[in-house]
Write a protein that holds these residues in place. Structure first.
Motif, short mmCIF file in Angstrom:
data_model
loop_
_atom_site.label_atom_id
_atom_site.label_comp_id
_atom_site.label_asym_id
_atom_site.label_seq_id
_atom_site.Cartn_x
_atom_site.Cartn_y
_atom_site.Cartn_z
N MET A 12 0.83 -1.21 0.00
CA MET A 12 0.00 0.00 0.00
C MET A 12 0.86 1.25 0.00
O MET A 12 0.55 2.24 -0.68
CB MET A 12 -0.96 -0.03 1.19
N LYS A 13 1.97 1.22 0.74
CA LYS A 13 2.88 2.37 0.75
C LYS A 13 3.49 2.62 -0.62
O LYS A 13 3.74 3.77 -1.00
CB LYS A 13 4.01 2.12 1.77
N LYS A 14 3.74 1.55 -1.37
CA LYS A 14 4.39 1.68 -2.68
C LYS A 14 3.59 2.57 -3.62
O LYS A 14 4.15 3.28 -4.46
CB LYS A 14 4.57 0.29 -3.29
N ALA A 15 2.26 2.55 -3.48
CA ALA A 15 1.41 3.33 -4.38
C ALA A 15 1.43 4.82 -4.08
O ALA A 15 1.06 5.64 -4.93
CB ALA A 15 -0.04 2.83 -4.28
N GLU A 16 1.90 5.21 -2.90
CA GLU A 16 1.64 6.54 -2.34
C GLU A 16 2.82 7.49 -2.42
O GLU A 16 3.97 7.10 -2.27
CB GLU A 16 1.23 6.35 -0.86
N THR A 17 2.50 8.78 -2.64
CA THR A 17 3.40 9.88 -2.32
C THR A 17 2.67 10.76 -1.32
O THR A 17 1.66 11.40 -1.65
CB THR A 17 3.78 10.71 -3.55
N PHE A 18 3.15 10.76 -0.09
CA PHE A 18 2.47 11.47 1.00
C PHE A 18 3.03 12.88 1.15
O PHE A 18 4.24 13.09 1.11
CB PHE A 18 2.64 10.70 2.31
N HIS A 19 2.13 13.84 1.31
CA HIS A 19 2.50 15.24 1.54
C HIS A 19 1.92 15.63 2.90
O HIS A 19 0.70 15.69 3.07
CB HIS A 19 1.92 16.14 0.45
N SER A 20 2.78 15.92 3.85
CA SER A 20 2.32 16.26 5.19
C SER A 20 1.95 17.74 5.28
O SER A 20 2.08 18.50 4.31
CB SER A 20 3.38 15.92 6.23
N LYS A 21 1.47 18.15 6.45
CA LYS A 21 1.17 19.55 6.76
C LYS A 21 1.80 19.87 8.11
O LYS A 21 2.00 18.96 8.93
CB LYS A 21 -0.34 19.78 6.77
N PRO A 22 2.09 21.13 8.36
CA PRO A 22 2.83 21.48 9.59
C PRO A 22 2.16 21.00 10.87
O PRO A 22 2.85 20.64 11.84
CB PRO A 22 2.89 23.01 9.54
N PHE B 254 0.30 18.30 11.29
CA PHE B 254 0.02 16.86 11.32
C PHE B 254 1.23 16.10 11.85
O PHE B 254 2.36 16.27 11.37
CB PHE B 254 -0.33 16.37 9.92
N LYS B 255 1.01 15.24 12.83
CA LYS B 255 2.08 14.45 13.43
C LYS B 255 2.11 13.09 12.75
O LYS B 255 1.54 12.11 13.23
CB LYS B 255 1.85 14.30 14.93
N GLU B 256 2.77 13.03 11.58
CA GLU B 256 2.72 11.80 10.80
C GLU B 256 3.73 10.78 11.28
O GLU B 256 4.73 11.11 11.92
CB GLU B 256 2.99 12.10 9.31
N SER B 257 3.44 9.53 10.97
CA SER B 257 4.41 8.45 11.09
C SER B 257 5.13 8.36 9.76
O SER B 257 4.58 7.89 8.77
CB SER B 257 3.71 7.12 11.40
N LYS B 258 6.37 8.81 9.73
CA LYS B 258 7.10 8.83 8.46
C LYS B 258 7.23 7.44 7.87
O LYS B 258 7.19 7.25 6.65
CB LYS B 258 8.46 9.49 8.64
N SER B 259 7.38 6.43 8.73
CA SER B 259 7.55 5.07 8.23
C SER B 259 6.23 4.45 7.78
O SER B 259 6.22 3.38 7.17
CB SER B 259 8.17 4.18 9.32
N ASP C 129 -1.89 9.77 13.33
CA ASP C 129 -1.72 9.01 12.09
C ASP C 129 -2.03 7.52 12.27
O ASP C 129 -1.50 6.67 11.58
CB ASP C 129 -0.28 9.17 11.58
N MET C 130 -2.96 7.21 13.17
CA MET C 130 -3.24 5.81 13.51
C MET C 130 -3.81 5.01 12.34
O MET C 130 -3.66 3.79 12.29
CB MET C 130 -4.21 5.74 14.69
N PHE C 131 -4.42 5.68 11.38
CA PHE C 131 -5.04 4.94 10.27
C PHE C 131 -4.04 4.57 9.18
O PHE C 131 -4.38 3.87 8.24
CB PHE C 131 -6.20 5.76 9.71
N SER C 132 -2.80 5.06 9.34
CA SER C 132 -1.73 4.68 8.42
C SER C 132 -0.84 3.59 8.99
O SER C 132 -0.24 2.82 8.25
CB SER C 132 -0.85 5.89 8.07
N THR C 133 -0.76 3.51 10.32
CA THR C 133 0.18 2.59 10.96
C THR C 133 -0.44 1.26 11.32
O THR C 133 0.27 0.26 11.46
CB THR C 133 0.77 3.23 12.23
N GLY C 134 -1.76 1.22 11.50
CA GLY C 134 -2.43 -0.04 11.77
C GLY C 134 -2.14 -0.65 13.13
O GLY C 134 -2.30 -1.86 13.32
N ASP C 135 -1.74 0.17 14.10
CA ASP C 135 -1.36 -0.40 15.40
C ASP C 135 -2.13 0.21 16.58
O ASP C 135 -1.77 -0.02 17.73
CB ASP C 135 0.14 -0.24 15.63
#
Length: 586
Positions: A127-137, A139-144, A180-186
């Protein structure tokens, strides 16, 4: 009619269906400039469809030529209602009219498939392979947790005030904030922000894998063309897929030949129909339509799963919390539309969903005799879930709106929003069968919603919990004027049983159909595909879309559809010794 040797009609790979997974497969295979790929799409090209690129125009794609206009049979579990199952019928498919949501589920969902190549870790990477993610200031994203080099551009959504209020209510009612819980699945019990397939005000779709900067000379996109059936022939090595028989908009038939493989990517409703029209399915069902059975696969069209959702609407006492004033009041819509046309900003540049949450509710169901006495496997609840998998999802709208039956729009000075309860791990299973062998006749769909009493138990409890969040949570309890419309008073719905009639009347699809061409082990007589998405009993034929899912994950199906496309392309490249890396853009 053409021949196998005619370059106008022969390709290395034929992809039947230009929806989410199909575009990914075609685009990835075409990275190798030495192969020729044909993509066949029943609908039109998406380039001129403003309501695809403008995410806020999503509903205008329905009930028209850009919709498959599928409708279920009447279903006893929802008061004998028929439910409309809108699906995108244009290049990019439902990726061009869905909710834009990137909710991957839990890794355990995919580990539960117990299929080589489909572990949670492996599938999250796909799923990550399909994506190019653009964050916003903010948003506390999980980079991995994200990809940064795929054709699919994603970014977090800036919440309306009502959605921020609902985050406060989620937290207050026991669902902590994890951005970012919906990206990490944990995270199994919490709330957060959902990245969307929108970037700089424009929806990004699966069609972007084969158009725009990924337009390649070795891929042919054939639109307004319906796949009748897959062409097969007996060879010394067994039954072989050799091409696709199509119908043009004028009804004319044309055959295209595949030198290597045919990939069916019609989605959970149309893929089993294509297989059945090709003589692949339950022998006795095919015979009813005069179709000669090539492979007796009784699992084709069975195991249909979907996520049911229930909208619960409320009116606010306070103005300017929701976005209703930007679309329903006075001539606001004209100004909103003008803003989008000129700047690609504002209400119509996004999809009007707000904040989201996952929840485990087994503790809330512990006293229910049905829950207590239901059979369960060790370490799992009666729905088959481990403690690391949520039972339900909540999400919110930032204004009034939803499926077209919700048409009591707020007038000037009125403001409404909803919380939506979604059932994960449904026990009920439905079917897809043929109405006719005519490819222009939609299949017969019976989702069999709420046939299992455990589904009603969990969904009605989800509604009760969601109502408590809104009416008792710290962020919203003081701003809710009442239910919308006013003849519904959710404040009086105290027990789970109070919610049952409402659920039966209002439960509808979340458009997460899956399972009808399920993968499985060689010992599973109901499995249609092996773990490489190959159709059992036919060489050179795969199915790549959410119909391949053995069980439905606890999330939304957009990102898995991209991931399935990525996995299919990798499997094909491995078979034909093609490079797995991303080739230079052509």
């Amino acid at each position: 009619m053409g021949s196998k040797t005619d370059p106008e009609n022969a390709y290395d790979y034929i992809v039947c269906g230009g929806g989410t997974s199909g575009c990914v497969v075609a685009g990835r295979l075409a990275e190798n400039k030495d192969v020729r790929v044909l993509l066949i799409e029943a609908g039109q090209h998406n380039r001129d469809l403003e309501n695809v690129h403008m995410a806020g125009g999503w509903s205008q794609n329905f009930d028209s030529e850009t919709d498959w206009n599928l409708v279920t049979k009447p279903m006893a579990g929802v008061d004998d209602r028929k439910v409309k199952l809108s699906r995108g019928r244009f290049l990019g498919g439902s990726s061009g009219c869905n909710g834009t949501l990137c909710i991957r589920g839990s890794k355990q969902d995919y580990d539960d498939w117990q299929l080589e190549g489909w572990s949670g870790d492996e599938f999250f990477e796909a799923m990550k392979k399909a994506e190019t993610f653009h964050s916003k200031p903010w948003f506390k994203e999980s980079k991995s947790g994200h990809g940064y080099s795929g054709p699919l551009h994603t970014e977090p959504h800036d919440l309306a005030p009502i959605a921020n209020r609902l985050i406060d209510s989620f937290v207050d009612k026991g669902l902590p904030l994890h951005h970012d819980m919906f990206s990490t699945g944990d995270v199994v019990n919490g709330c957060g922000h959902v990245p969307r397939t929108v970037h700089k005000g424009i929806r990004t779709t699966a069609a972007d894998f084969i158009t725009k900067e990924y337009d390649r000379s070795n891929i042919t996109i054939l639109t307004d063309t319906t796949v009748d059936h897959v062409l097969t022939e007996q060879t010394a090595d067994g039954l072989q897929a050799t091409g696709a028989v199509t119908r043009g908009a004028d009804g004319s038939e044309k055959i295209f030949y595949a030198r290597r493989e045919v990939i069916v990517s019609g989605g959970a409703y149309c893929s089993p129909a294509i297989l059945m029209r090709s003589g692949i399915g339950a022998r006795e069902e095919l015979a009813q339509h005069g179709i000669e059975c090539q492979v007796d696969l009784p699992g084709v069209g069975k195991n249909l799963m979907d996520h049911l959702i229930v909208f619960i609407f409320y009116e606010t006492k306070t103005s300017n919390l929701t976005n209703c004033s930007k679309v329903y009041h006075g001539n606001a819509f004209e100004a909103t539309y003008a803003e989008y046309r000129e700047h690609k900003t504002g209400f119509l540049s996004t999809f009007p969903f707000g904040s989201f949450a996952f929840a485990r509710i087994d503790d809330r169901l512990a006293s229910s005799p049905l829950w207590k006495n239901a059979p369960r496997l060790p370490g799992r609840d009666p729905m088959g879930l481990t403690p690391s998998q949520p039972n339900i999802e909540f999400f919110t709208t930032e204004c009034y709106g939803g499926p077209k039956q919700y048409d009591q729009f707020p007038g000037d000075g009125q403001h409404a929003f909803s919380i939506i309860a979604e059932l994960f791990a449904p026990k009920s299973r439905g079917t897809v069968t043929l109405a006719s062998k005519d490819p222009n006749v939609n299949p017969v769909i019976d989702c069999n919603y709420l046939a299992d009493p455990l589904d009603m138990l969990v969904l009605s409890e989800a509604c009760r919990y969601g109502n408590e969040i809104v009416t008792q949570g710290a962020g919203t309890k003081d701003i809710v004027a009442g239910s919308w419309p006013s003849n519904l008073n959710h404040h009086t719905y105290k027990t789970r049983e109070d919610w049952v009639p409402y659920v039966k009347e209002h439960a509808t699809t979340c458009y997460h159909a899956s399972g009808t061409c399920a993968m499985g082990s060689s010992s599973d007589p109901t499995a249609v595909l092996d773990n490489k998405l190959r159709v059992r009993g036919v060489k050179g034929l795969r199915v790549a879309d959410c119909s391949a899912m053995p069980t439905l994950h606890g999330g939304h199906t957009q990102m898995p559809a991209y991931g399935i496309g990525e996995r299919c392309a990798d499997f094909i490249k491995e078979t034909w010794n093609l490079p797995l890396g991303v080739a230079a853009r052509i």
